[in-house]
Design an enzyme around this catalytic site. Structure first.
Site, PDB file in Angstrom:
ATOM      1  N   TYR A 142      29.674 -36.151 -60.487  1.00 46.79           N
ATOM      2  CA  TYR A 142      29.060 -37.412 -60.082  1.00 46.79           C
ATOM      3  C   TYR A 142      28.751 -38.188 -61.352  1.00 46.79           C
ATOM      4  O   TYR A 142      27.836 -37.851 -62.093  1.00 46.79           O
ATOM      5  CB  TYR A 142      27.806 -37.114 -59.268  1.00 46.79           C
ATOM      6  CG  TYR A 142      26.999 -38.304 -58.817  1.00 46.79           C
ATOM      7  CD1 TYR A 142      27.528 -39.601 -58.808  1.00 46.79           C
ATOM      8  CD2 TYR A 142      25.685 -38.140 -58.366  1.00 46.79           C
ATOM      9  CE1 TYR A 142      26.779 -40.684 -58.382  1.00 46.79           C
ATOM     10  CE2 TYR A 142      24.932 -39.223 -57.931  1.00 46.79           C
ATOM     11  CZ  TYR A 142      25.483 -40.483 -57.949  1.00 46.79           C
ATOM     12  OH  TYR A 142      24.732 -41.569 -57.533  1.00 46.79           O
ATOM     13  N   LYS A 171      33.065 -38.551 -58.257  1.00 43.79           N
ATOM     14  CA  LYS A 171      32.493 -39.756 -57.662  1.00 43.79           C
ATOM     15  C   LYS A 171      32.172 -40.693 -58.813  1.00 43.79           C
ATOM     16  O   LYS A 171      31.299 -40.404 -59.638  1.00 43.79           O
ATOM     17  CB  LYS A 171      31.228 -39.438 -56.860  1.00 43.79           C
ATOM     18  CG  LYS A 171      30.510 -40.682 -56.338  1.00 43.79           C
ATOM     19  CD  LYS A 171      29.164 -40.352 -55.711  1.00 43.79           C
ATOM     20  CE  LYS A 171      28.395 -41.627 -55.363  1.00 43.79           C
ATOM     21  NZ  LYS A 171      27.043 -41.339 -54.820  1.00 43.79           N
TER      22      LYS A 171
END
Length: 306
Positions: A142, A171
Site C-alpha cells: 500500500y 495499491k
C-alpha cells in the site's frame, strides 16, 4: 479464502470501508456488519478494512484484529477480503498479517512503514520479511506517500515482484499518474495494480490496472462497482459518465480529513449509528458541513442503487 489461491481474480471495486465507532469511541461491530452487508448488496467486488479510511493508527492491534474477525465473518467468502495489516512497527505488522491469514483473508494490504522514511533498500527488506513469513498469503503493498512520507519506487516493486511469488500487487495512492505507468512497465502487466486515488480509478484501467480501492465506494458503492463493470464490458462512454458524476462525492470526501465527511454522511443516511472519529481527527466543522451538504445535494443520487 477462495480468491487466495488465484489473486489475479481479485479485481474491480474493492471498497475500503470506514471503521464505525460508537459515540463513546468504541469500535461498533454491529454498524460494521451492516456496512459490509450494504456493500455486498450494492455489488462491490471486494472489501478492505484497516486502510487509511479505516483510521488504523487510532486503534490498537487487538481492535484491528477484532474488526477483521467481524468483517471476515460477514463477508464469508462471497467476495475478496483484503484487510490492511500494516503498521510502523514490524512486530505489529507480522501479528496482524498472521491474524488475517488465520481469518481467511484473500490477501493482506501492507502499508509502507510511516514516519521513519526508510530507504528503498529498507522498504525492500521490510516487505521481504513479511513475504518470507507468510509464503502462502498474497501480499499487496500500500503506497500512500501523502500519509507516510515515503514512496515505493517502481524498481523496488519490481524486485519484490520478481523475488517473491506471493508479492502480487500494489495499491497506488499517488496523484503522479506517470508513476502508475512506470510501475506496470517495470513489472509487467501481470502485477496487480489498484488505484487509491478516486479520480485516477477509471484512467488506471486503460493502463491495465486491476481495479480500485476507492474511498468514494463508502458513499456510492453501486456506482463505483458499476463504473468498473461498464469499462470491462466495453461501454467506455457510460463508464466515463459515472466517473464525472462521481466528482461531487469525491470532493465531499476531502472537504476535511477523510473519513470524517464520509462518516457524517453515513450517519445521516442511517448506515452507521455514529459519525464519531477518533483523535487526532475531529468531526466536520460548521463551515465544512455547509460544503458537504452542497456537494451531497449535487451528487447524492449516486448514493442510491443505480
Amino acid at each position: 479464502m477462495k480468491f487466495r489461491t488465484d489473486p489475479a481474480t481479485i479485481r474491480g471495486s474493492i471498497a475500503p470501508v470506514v471503521t464505525p465507532f460508537t459515540d463513546e469511541g468504541a469500535v461498533d461491530h454491529d454498524s460494521l456488519r451492516a456496512l459490509i452487508r450494504w456493500q455486498l448488496e450494492s455489488g462491490s467486488h471486494g472489501i478492505s478494512l484497516g486502510g487509511s479510511t479505516g483510521e488504523p493508527s487510532a486503534q490498537s492491534t487487538a481492535e484491528r484484529i477484532a474488526a477483521m474477525r467481524t468483517a471476515a465473518g460477514e463477508i464469508s467468502d462471497r467476495v475478496a477480503f483484503l484487510p490492511g495489516t500494516g503498521s510502523h512497527k514490524l512486530d505489529e505488522t507480522l501479528e496482524m498479517t498472521a491474524a488475517a491469514q488465520d481469518l481467511g483473508a484473500d490477501a493482506a494490504l501492507v502499508i509502507t512503514p510511516y514516519y521513519a522514511r526508510p530507504t528503498q533498500e529498507a522498504l525492500y527488506q521490510w516487505y521481504a520479511t513479511v513475504a518470507r513469513e507468510f509464503p502462502d498469503l498474497p501480499l499487496v503493498a500500500y503506497n500512500v506517500p501523502s500519509r507516510t512520507a515515503v514512496d515505493i519506487a517502481p524498481e523496488t516493486v519490481r524486485r519484490l515482484f520478481t523475488d517473491f511469488d506471493n508479492f502480487v500487487g500494489v495499491k497506488e495512492t499517488t496523484k503522479d499518474f506517470e508513476h502508475f505507468s512506470r510501475v506496470l512497465h517495470a513489472c509487467g502487466r501481470e502485477l496487480l495494480v489498484w488505484s487509491g486515488i478516486e479520480l485516477l480509478c477509471l484512467p488506471l484501467l486503460a493502463l491495465g490496472g486491476a481495479g480500485f480501492v476507492s474511498a468514494v465506494a463508502n458513499l456510492a458503492p453501486n456506482a463505483v462497482a458499476r463504473m468498473y463493470e461498464l469499462w470491462e464490458a466495453g461501454d467506455f462512454e457510460a463508464a466515463r459518465d459515472l466517473h464525472y458524476r462521481l466528482h461531487p462525492l469525491v470532493d465531499l470526501l476531502f472537504v476535511e480529513t477523510n473519513p470524517a465527511p464520509a462518516k457524517w454522511v453515513l450517519k445521516e443516511q442511517g448506515r452507521i449509528a455514529s459519525a464519531h472519529v477518533r483523535p487526532p481527527l475531529t468531526s466536520p466543522t460548521e463551515a465544512g458541513l455547509t460544503r458537504i451538504r452542497a456537494l451531497l445535494a449535487e451528487g447524492g443520487d449516486l448514493t442510491q442503487q443505480l
